[in-house]
Design a protein around this motif. Sequence first.
Motif, PDB file in Angstrom:
ATOM      1  N   CYS A 158       0.853  -1.368   0.142  1.00  0.00           N
ATOM      2  CA  CYS A 158       0.118   0.033  -0.227  1.00  0.00           C
ATOM      3  C   CYS A 158       0.887   1.378  -0.045  1.00  0.00           C
ATOM      4  O   CYS A 158       0.711   2.156  -0.823  1.00  0.00           O
ATOM      5  N   GLY A 162       0.829   3.562  -3.334  1.00  0.00           N
ATOM      6  CA  GLY A 162       0.378   4.851  -2.831  1.00  0.00           C
ATOM      7  C   GLY A 162       1.550   5.888  -3.340  1.00  0.00           C
ATOM      8  O   GLY A 162       1.181   6.837  -3.950  1.00  0.00           O
ATOM      9  N   ALA A 163       2.753   5.784  -3.054  1.00  0.00           N
ATOM     10  CA  ALA A 163       3.759   6.551  -3.195  1.00  0.00           C
ATOM     11  C   ALA A 163       3.990   6.881  -4.858  1.00  0.00           C
ATOM     12  O   ALA A 163       4.388   7.936  -5.339  1.00  0.00           O
ATOM     13  N   GLY A 165       1.857   5.970  -7.293  1.00  0.00           N
ATOM     14  CA  GLY A 165       0.609   6.597  -7.784  1.00  0.00           C
ATOM     15  C   GLY A 165       0.162   7.919  -7.490  1.00  0.00           C
ATOM     16  O   GLY A 165      -0.327   8.845  -8.301  1.00  0.00           O
ATOM     17  N   PHE A 166       0.696   8.416  -6.243  1.00  0.00           N
ATOM     18  CA  PHE A 166       0.479   9.809  -5.910  1.00  0.00           C
ATOM     19  C   PHE A 166       1.054  10.881  -6.515  1.00  0.00           C
ATOM     20  O   PHE A 166       0.880  12.110  -6.852  1.00  0.00           O
ATOM     21  N   ARG A 167       2.185  10.507  -7.677  1.00  0.00           N
ATOM     22  CA  ARG A 167       2.808  11.720  -8.289  1.00  0.00           C
ATOM     23  C   ARG A 167       1.737  11.952  -9.430  1.00  0.00           C
ATOM     24  O   ARG A 167       1.748  12.975 -10.117  1.00  0.00           O
ATOM     25  N   LEU A 170      -4.268  12.279  -6.328  1.00  0.00           N
ATOM     26  CA  LEU A 170      -4.659  11.590  -4.916  1.00  0.00           C
ATOM     27  C   LEU A 170      -5.401  10.457  -5.289  1.00  0.00           C
ATOM     28  O   LEU A 170      -5.275   9.233  -4.551  1.00  0.00           O
ATOM     29  N   GLY A 173      -2.982   7.737  -6.472  1.00  0.00           N
ATOM     30  CA  GLY A 173      -2.321   7.208  -5.407  1.00  0.00           C
ATOM     31  C   GLY A 173      -3.143   6.257  -4.317  1.00  0.00           C
ATOM     32  O   GLY A 173      -2.861   5.112  -4.069  1.00  0.00           O
ATOM     33  N   GLY A 176      -3.529   2.920  -6.608  1.00  0.00           N
ATOM     34  CA  GLY A 176      -2.080   2.400  -6.576  1.00  0.00           C
ATOM     35  C   GLY A 176      -1.643   1.681  -5.030  1.00  0.00           C
ATOM     36  O   GLY A 176      -1.311   0.426  -5.067  1.00  0.00           O
ATOM     37  N   CYS A 177      -2.271   2.384  -4.076  1.00  0.00           N
ATOM     38  CA  CYS A 177      -2.202   1.773  -2.746  1.00  0.00           C
ATOM     39  C   CYS A 177      -3.025   0.412  -2.793  1.00  0.00           C
ATOM     40  O   CYS A 177      -2.612  -0.656  -2.264  1.00  0.00           O
TER      41      CYS A 177
END
Length: 192
Positions: A158, A162-163, A165-167, A170, A173, A176-177
Amino acid sequence: MAAPARGSEERSTAGQQNEYLQYSVVLEHLIGSKRQIKELNPSVMGGLPSPHKTEEQKMIERGMESCAFKATLACIGGFVLGGAFGVFTAGIDTNVGFDPKDPLKTPTAREVLRDMGQRGMSYAKNFAIVGAMFSCTECIIESHRGKSDWKNAVYSGCITGGAIGFRAGLKAGILGCGGFAAFSAAIEYYLR
């Protein structure tokens, strides 16, 4: 007739007391204060004996169990695997080496190999980053929790997903998480 019965009663009572005495002696020997404490080493229990570890062996073992070593190993492994995957996918892609400005021009072998190398290097860097992030966060979470179970991989997936996808925002991210966590849970379920 009464006298012999009395003697047999005394003998049976004495026999029962003797049995109780023997039983209590055995109990005292097995679980009481007279119990001998035995060293549980593998040779006594039927296994192969293992020699005691030297200080150098302990130092190397601590180094190999550190989060930095695990992250570095995952980074190198991800780089190699990603490079191989990138070269493989470039090899089966029919558009490798083609120039979009001149689609009728046949690419030379040098151009095809250069494109394959570029794609392999791009995949290698991405896999190395993901491998190092996942391994490092999993090791840190495991060290913090003090447990080695499937939840560490899910939490790490996660955080890593998240890191990455966060690029893109939100929502990416969060997706992605969830995606990385689900994939990590499936892999942990399959491997354990």
